[in-house]
Design a protein around this motif. Sequence first.
Motif, PDB file in Angstrom:
ATOM      1  N   GLY A 132       0.777  -1.228   0.000  1.00 26.26           N
ATOM      2  CA  GLY A 132       0.000   0.000   0.000  1.00 26.26           C
ATOM      3  C   GLY A 132       0.808   1.277   0.000  1.00 26.26           C
ATOM      4  N   ALA A 133       2.135   1.172   0.159  1.00 25.56           N
ATOM      5  CA  ALA A 133       2.924   2.405   0.248  1.00 25.56           C
ATOM      6  C   ALA A 133       4.410   2.160   0.024  1.00 25.56           C
ATOM      7  N   ILE A 134       5.085   3.247  -0.331  1.00 24.07           N
ATOM      8  CA  ILE A 134       6.544   3.262  -0.238  1.00 24.07           C
ATOM      9  C   ILE A 134       6.896   4.375   0.744  1.00 24.07           C
ATOM     10  N   ILE A 135       7.950   4.127   1.473  1.00 22.98           N
ATOM     11  CA  ILE A 135       8.376   5.032   2.536  1.00 22.98           C
ATOM     12  C   ILE A 135       9.825   5.384   2.247  1.00 22.98           C
ATOM     13  N   TRP A 136      10.147   6.675   2.330  1.00 24.29           N
ATOM     14  CA  TRP A 136      11.554   7.013   2.144  1.00 24.29           C
ATOM     15  C   TRP A 136      12.030   8.015   3.173  1.00 24.29           C
ATOM     16  N   ASN A 137      13.322   7.921   3.412  1.00 24.97           N
ATOM     17  CA  ASN A 137      13.999   8.825   4.333  1.00 24.97           C
ATOM     18  C   ASN A 137      15.253   9.320   3.639  1.00 24.97           C
ATOM     19  N   ILE A 138      15.491  10.615   3.777  1.00 25.77           N
ATOM     20  CA  ILE A 138      16.659  11.215   3.156  1.00 25.77           C
ATOM     21  C   ILE A 138      17.286  12.217   4.120  1.00 25.77           C
ATOM     22  N   LYS A 139      18.589  12.199   4.155  1.00 23.24           N
ATOM     23  CA  LYS A 139      19.298  13.219   4.926  1.00 23.24           C
ATOM     24  C   LYS A 139      19.168  14.521   4.132  1.00 23.24           C
ATOM     25  N   LYS A 140      18.852  15.597   4.807  1.00 24.61           N
ATOM     26  CA  LYS A 140      18.602  16.863   4.109  1.00 24.61           C
ATOM     27  C   LYS A 140      19.812  17.338   3.302  1.00 24.61           C
ATOM     28  N   VAL A 141      21.015  16.993   3.720  1.00 25.82           N
ATOM     29  CA  VAL A 141      22.205  17.405   2.956  1.00 25.82           C
ATOM     30  C   VAL A 141      22.277  16.709   1.600  1.00 25.82           C
ATOM     31  N   ASN A 142      21.530  15.616   1.433  1.00 25.26           N
ATOM     32  CA  ASN A 142      21.557  14.850   0.186  1.00 25.26           C
ATOM     33  C   ASN A 142      20.366  15.107  -0.737  1.00 25.26           C
ATOM     34  N   VAL A 143      19.469  15.993  -0.361  1.00 19.18           N
ATOM     35  CA  VAL A 143      18.252  16.210  -1.155  1.00 19.18           C
ATOM     36  C   VAL A 143      18.582  16.556  -2.604  1.00 19.18           C
ATOM     37  N   ASN A 144      19.455  17.500  -2.842  1.00 22.45           N
ATOM     38  CA  ASN A 144      19.773  17.893  -4.219  1.00 22.45           C
ATOM     39  C   ASN A 144      20.493  16.785  -4.987  1.00 22.45           C
ATOM     40  N   LYS A 145      21.369  16.054  -4.339  1.00 23.38           N
ATOM     41  CA  LYS A 145      22.101  14.952  -4.993  1.00 23.38           C
ATOM     42  C   LYS A 145      21.177  13.789  -5.356  1.00 23.38           C
TER      43      LYS A 145
END
Length: 173
Positions: A132-145
């Motif tokens: 029913g879903a995908i979940i993601w986590n990202i470090k804010k320093v990597n958002v643009n990369k």
Amino acid sequence: MKYIALFRGINVGGNRKVEMKKLKELFESLGYTEVSTYINSGNILFESEFDTKSVLTKITKSFEKIFDFEIPTLVKTEKEMKKIADAIPKDWKNDQTQRTDIAYLFPEIDSKKIIEELPFKKEFVDVRYTKGAIIWNIKKVNVNKSNLAKLISHKLYKSMTIRNVNTARFLAG
């Protein structure tokens, strides 16, 4: 049965405006009980004695009549929402260092294989599938990369509705 309706794309950037008060009134007029809204992005909690498919059909037809446009809508049981929220690692949150989002999937793309098709760079995004879903986590320093922003122009984007981790946990109860 307790349900959560997730409307995709209302009240975004001033488009497809829907007052939550009017949406709540619509649900009450359909005979649903314990109706409440959560924030302005189309999250409705309610109870009904009918099955998910019947509820979804009734909502979509009535919504179009009242608001004069169609809106992609998901209806999930409270149990389904809890299962998705429980799949989010406890330390994943939104703060100054990280961002966590949940993309609730429409049935036509609900598959673990969807992760392979996502346009972002997986080495910068921890992404997981649960039914029913995908979940993601990202470090804010990597958002643009990460190229996470490319998701918006991807063909799969139209078949998901995204909420932040705080909303997902709230809706799960």
